[in-house]
Design a protein around this motif. Sequence first.
Motif, mmCIF file in Angstrom:
data_model
loop_
_atom_site.group_PDB
_atom_site.id
_atom_site.type_symbol
_atom_site.label_atom_id
_atom_site.label_comp_id
_atom_site.label_asym_id
_atom_site.label_seq_id
_atom_site.Cartn_x
_atom_site.Cartn_y
_atom_site.Cartn_z
ATOM 1 N N VAL A 1 0.822 -1.198 0.000
ATOM 2 C CA VAL A 1 0.000 0.000 0.000
ATOM 3 C C VAL A 1 0.861 1.256 0.000
ATOM 4 O O VAL A 1 0.686 2.149 -0.832
ATOM 5 C CB VAL A 1 -0.960 0.021 1.200
ATOM 6 C CG1 VAL A 1 -1.760 1.316 1.221
ATOM 7 C CG2 VAL A 1 -1.882 -1.189 1.158
ATOM 8 N N ALA A 2 1.787 1.336 0.933
ATOM 9 C CA ALA A 2 2.633 2.513 1.060
ATOM 10 C C ALA A 2 3.890 2.171 1.825
ATOM 11 O O ALA A 2 3.911 1.229 2.626
ATOM 12 C CB ALA A 2 1.882 3.645 1.769
ATOM 13 N N GLY A 3 4.946 2.937 1.592
ATOM 14 C CA GLY A 3 6.193 2.743 2.300
ATOM 15 C C GLY A 3 6.846 4.074 2.594
ATOM 16 O O GLY A 3 6.557 5.083 1.935
ATOM 17 N N ILE A 4 7.729 4.090 3.574
ATOM 18 C CA ILE A 4 8.432 5.318 3.933
ATOM 19 C C ILE A 4 9.825 4.987 4.442
ATOM 20 O O ILE A 4 10.011 4.080 5.250
ATOM 21 C CB ILE A 4 7.627 6.136 4.970
ATOM 22 C CG1 ILE A 4 8.288 7.494 5.213
ATOM 23 C CG2 ILE A 4 7.446 5.357 6.273
ATOM 24 C CD1 ILE A 4 7.386 8.473 5.945
ATOM 25 N N ASP A 5 10.821 5.728 3.936
ATOM 26 C CA ASP A 5 12.201 5.574 4.366
ATOM 27 C C ASP A 5 12.468 6.464 5.573
ATOM 28 O O ASP A 5 11.724 7.421 5.823
ATOM 29 C CB ASP A 5 13.159 5.944 3.237
ATOM 30 C CG ASP A 5 13.136 4.958 2.093
ATOM 31 O OD1 ASP A 5 13.452 5.368 0.954
ATOM 32 O OD2 ASP A 5 12.816 3.776 2.323
ATOM 33 N N PRO A 6 13.543 6.180 6.321
ATOM 34 C CA PRO A 6 13.861 7.012 7.491
ATOM 35 C C PRO A 6 14.082 8.478 7.152
ATOM 36 O O PRO A 6 13.921 9.336 8.032
ATOM 37 C CB PRO A 6 15.140 6.372 8.038
ATOM 38 C CG PRO A 6 15.056 4.950 7.602
ATOM 39 C CD PRO A 6 14.426 5.013 6.237
ATOM 40 N N ASP A 7 14.449 8.787 5.905
ATOM 41 C CA ASP A 7 14.643 10.183 5.518
ATOM 42 C C ASP A 7 13.343 10.870 5.118
ATOM 43 O O ASP A 7 13.351 12.029 4.718
ATOM 44 C CB ASP A 7 15.671 10.304 4.387
ATOM 45 C CG ASP A 7 15.226 9.632 3.101
ATOM 46 O OD1 ASP A 7 16.017 9.635 2.137
ATOM 47 O OD2 ASP A 7 14.100 9.109 3.048
ATOM 48 N N GLY A 8 12.232 10.158 5.212
ATOM 49 C CA GLY A 8 10.937 10.736 4.927
ATOM 50 C C GLY A 8 10.415 10.501 3.529
ATOM 51 O O GLY A 8 9.276 10.883 3.228
ATOM 52 N N THR A 9 11.199 9.896 2.662
ATOM 53 C CA THR A 9 10.744 9.600 1.312
ATOM 54 C C THR A 9 9.596 8.601 1.358
ATOM 55 O O THR A 9 9.667 7.593 2.053
ATOM 56 C CB THR A 9 11.885 9.035 0.467
ATOM 57 O OG1 THR A 9 12.983 9.951 0.469
ATOM 58 C CG2 THR A 9 11.430 8.825 -0.973
ATOM 59 N N THR A 10 8.542 8.885 0.625
ATOM 60 C CA THR A 10 7.359 8.035 0.643
ATOM 61 C C THR A 10 7.111 7.401 -0.710
ATOM 62 O O THR A 10 7.510 7.921 -1.758
ATOM 63 C CB THR A 10 6.118 8.824 1.064
ATOM 64 O OG1 THR A 10 5.928 9.929 0.162
ATOM 65 C CG2 THR A 10 6.280 9.360 2.482
ATOM 66 N N TYR A 11 6.417 6.284 -0.674
ATOM 67 C CA TYR A 11 6.073 5.534 -1.873
ATOM 68 C C TYR A 11 4.654 5.021 -1.718
ATOM 69 O O TYR A 11 4.245 4.613 -0.630
ATOM 70 C CB TYR A 11 7.021 4.351 -2.075
ATOM 71 C CG TYR A 11 8.477 4.692 -1.895
ATOM 72 C CD1 TYR A 11 9.247 5.146 -2.968
ATOM 73 C CD2 TYR A 11 9.091 4.580 -0.654
ATOM 74 C CE1 TYR A 11 10.585 5.470 -2.801
ATOM 75 C CE2 TYR A 11 10.423 4.904 -0.472
ATOM 76 C CZ TYR A 11 11.169 5.348 -1.554
ATOM 77 O OH TYR A 11 12.491 5.671 -1.378
ATOM 78 N N TYR A 12 3.901 5.019 -2.814
ATOM 79 C CA TYR A 12 2.514 4.602 -2.758
ATOM 80 C C TYR A 12 2.165 3.703 -3.919
ATOM 81 O O TYR A 12 2.636 3.895 -5.042
ATOM 82 C CB TYR A 12 1.580 5.810 -2.791
ATOM 83 C CG TYR A 12 1.689 6.714 -1.593
ATOM 84 C CD1 TYR A 12 0.972 6.441 -0.439
ATOM 85 C CD2 TYR A 12 2.501 7.840 -1.628
ATOM 86 C CE1 TYR A 12 1.071 7.277 0.668
ATOM 87 C CE2 TYR A 12 2.603 8.671 -0.531
ATOM 88 C CZ TYR A 12 1.889 8.389 0.613
ATOM 89 O OH TYR A 12 1.990 9.215 1.707
ATOM 90 N N ALA A 13 1.322 2.738 -3.637
ATOM 91 C CA ALA A 13 0.701 1.975 -4.698
ATOM 92 C C ALA A 13 -0.309 2.866 -5.403
ATOM 93 O O ALA A 13 -0.819 3.829 -4.827
ATOM 94 C CB ALA A 13 0.010 0.738 -4.128
ATOM 95 N N ASP A 14 -0.599 2.544 -6.650
ATOM 96 C CA ASP A 14 -1.542 3.360 -7.405
ATOM 97 C C ASP A 14 -2.897 3.454 -6.706
ATOM 98 O O ASP A 14 -3.561 4.494 -6.758
ATOM 99 C CB ASP A 14 -1.726 2.788 -8.809
ATOM 100 C CG ASP A 14 -0.511 3.001 -9.689
ATOM 101 O OD1 ASP A 14 -0.390 2.299 -10.712
ATOM 102 O OD2 ASP A 14 0.317 3.873 -9.361
ATOM 103 N N SER A 15 -3.299 2.392 -6.052
ATOM 104 C CA SER A 15 -4.588 2.371 -5.378
ATOM 105 C C SER A 15 -4.645 3.323 -4.190
ATOM 106 O O SER A 15 -5.734 3.684 -3.742
ATOM 107 C CB SER A 15 -4.921 0.951 -4.912
ATOM 108 O OG SER A 15 -3.957 0.483 -3.990
ATOM 109 N N ALA A 16 -3.490 3.713 -3.684
ATOM 110 C CA ALA A 16 -3.432 4.555 -2.497
ATOM 111 C C ALA A 16 -3.150 6.021 -2.801
ATOM 112 O O ALA A 16 -3.466 6.893 -1.980
ATOM 113 C CB ALA A 16 -2.365 4.029 -1.532
ATOM 114 N N LYS A 17 -2.571 6.302 -3.944
ATOM 115 C CA LYS A 17 -2.186 7.664 -4.283
ATOM 116 C C LYS A 17 -3.392 8.598 -4.265
ATOM 117 O O LYS A 17 -4.436 8.297 -4.824
ATOM 118 C CB LYS A 17 -1.522 7.706 -5.657
ATOM 119 C CG LYS A 17 -0.161 7.040 -5.702
ATOM 120 C CD LYS A 17 0.432 7.098 -7.098
ATOM 121 C CE LYS A 17 1.797 6.435 -7.143
ATOM 122 N NZ LYS A 17 2.370 6.438 -8.507
#
Length: 126
Positions: free
Chosen positions: A48-64
Motif C-alpha cells: 500500500v505505502a512505504g516510507i524511508d527514514p529520511d521521509g521519502t514516501t512511496y505509494y501503490a496506485d490504489s493509495a495515491k
Amino acid sequence: QVRLVESGGGSVQAGGSLRLSCVTSGSTFAKIYMGWFRQAPGKEREGVAGIDPDGTTYYADSAKGRFLISLDGAKTTHLQMNSIQPEDTAVYYCAAGLWITGHRADDLTSDNFRYWGQGIQVTVSS
C-alpha cells in the motif's frame, strides 16, 4: 529483532477516514524503513505505502491521492486513510526492513520487508 504492533483498525463507512498506527520495539544495527500492506479475502497481499527514514514516501496506485504514510519519531508509522471505499476492506499489515545499501521502501513487495506485524482488520461498509 524488531517487533511491530498495529492499532487503529475497525469499521468505517464508505467515504470516511481511518488512521492506522504501527509501533516498533527492539533495535537493529541499522535504521528501518516501514510500510503497509493489505490482503483482501481471496486476493494476494499487496503493498500500500512505504516510507524511508529520511521521509521519502512511496505509494501503490490504489493509495495515491487518498492515503498518506508518515513517521512519528523513528519507531512509529501511521497510515492515514481518507475517502475509504469498500474495496479497501482487508487485513492491514505493518512491515519493516533494514535501511542499508540497496534497500529501501520503494519496493512494495513482501520479500523487501523482513519484519511483520500481526495484522488488523479494516472493514468498509457502503
